[in-house]
Design an enzyme around this catalytic site. Structure first.
Site, PDB file in Angstrom:
ATOM      1  N   ALA A  64      17.786  83.841  40.487  1.00  0.00           N
ATOM      2  CA  ALA A  64      19.204  83.425  40.473  1.00  0.00           C
ATOM      3  C   ALA A  64      19.577  81.966  40.952  1.00  0.00           C
ATOM      4  CB  ALA A  64      20.197  84.363  41.251  1.00  0.00           C
ATOM      5  N   ASP A  65      20.555  81.525  40.423  1.00  0.00           N
ATOM      6  CA  ASP A  65      20.923  80.215  40.970  1.00  0.00           C
ATOM      7  C   ASP A  65      22.533  80.071  40.711  1.00  0.00           C
ATOM      8  OD1 ASP A  65      20.133  77.389  42.133  1.00  0.00           O
ATOM      9  OD2 ASP A  65      21.401  76.830  40.167  1.00  0.00           O
ATOM     10  N   THR A  66      23.121  79.626  41.603  1.00  0.00           N
ATOM     11  CA  THR A  66      24.774  79.508  41.682  1.00  0.00           C
ATOM     12  C   THR A  66      25.078  78.043  41.902  1.00  0.00           C
ATOM     13  OG1 THR A  66      24.811  81.658  42.866  1.00  0.00           O
ATOM     14  CG2 THR A  66      26.786  80.247  42.608  1.00  0.00           C
ATOM     15  N   GLY A 101      23.255  81.903  37.233  1.00  0.00           N
ATOM     16  CA  GLY A 101      22.267  82.251  36.048  1.00  0.00           C
ATOM     17  C   GLY A 101      21.383  83.089  36.695  1.00  0.00           C
TER      18      GLY A 101
END
Length: 186
Positions: A64-66, A101
């Protein structure tokens, strides 16, 4: 879970599947030129998941990436206390998007799923004194946009439209859908 984030670890625990945290070593600055914030978040999430999957090819890996995005561009994690103060001033009293994501990857047998979630956050009109105290706490230095929506004393947001967990860093409903698509019984 391919993440160093304690918040993602806490949120993933609510999904009800056993997991282990493996911190990926990925250059989060290496993104395709001209990518949208959504593309960027998915790209980095995939790179994180892929890096861990290469070490554990038979394991289902979640990355995950924010990213925080406003009309002037994107904000990742601040590089310094001054950068955090700048970001918080830029967001103060305004609305922005938080994009996380997601990637679910397994190398053997092959599986590549990606997705993202978008939430809209309106920040309250916090003061420079509040910003200074929050930055001095050290809390904003490892967070996209330099804030934690769940911080009890700073409480930067006046409203969230969309998934609140997304703003924390892991959109659970979107992740659940990807895990079900991967064949995981939840």
């Amino acid at each position: 879970l391919a993440s160093a984030s304690p918040r993602r670890k806490e949120l993933l625990a609510h999904v009800g599947v056993p997991f282990r945290v493996v911190v990926p070593h990925v250059d989060e600055e290496a993104v395709p030129t001209g990518a949208t914030p959504e593309d960027t978040a998915r790209h980095i999430a995939y790179a994180k998941a892929r890096a861990v999957a290469e070490r554990y090819p038979h394991t289902l890996v979640v990355g995950a990436d924010t990213i925080v995005a406003d009309r002037w561009g994107t904000l990742g994690k601040p590089r310094s206390a001054d950068d955090a103060r700048r970001m918080l001033r830029r967001l103060r009293g305004r609305r922005h998007r938080v994009i996380t994501g997601l990637a679910v990857v397994r190398l053997r047998p092959g599986l590549d799923l990606t997705g993202h979630a978008v939430s809209h956050v309106t920040m309250r009109a916090y003061t420079d004194v509040e910003i200074a105290a929050y930055v001095a706490s050290g809390d904003p230095l490892d967070k996209a946009g330099a804030y934690a929506v769940q911080h009890p004393s700073f409480a930067p947001a006046s409203g969230v439209v969309g998934c609140w967990c997304n703003v924390v860093g892991l959109p659970l409903l979107r992740l659940r859908a990807l895990l079900l698509q991967a064949g995981l019984a939840l």
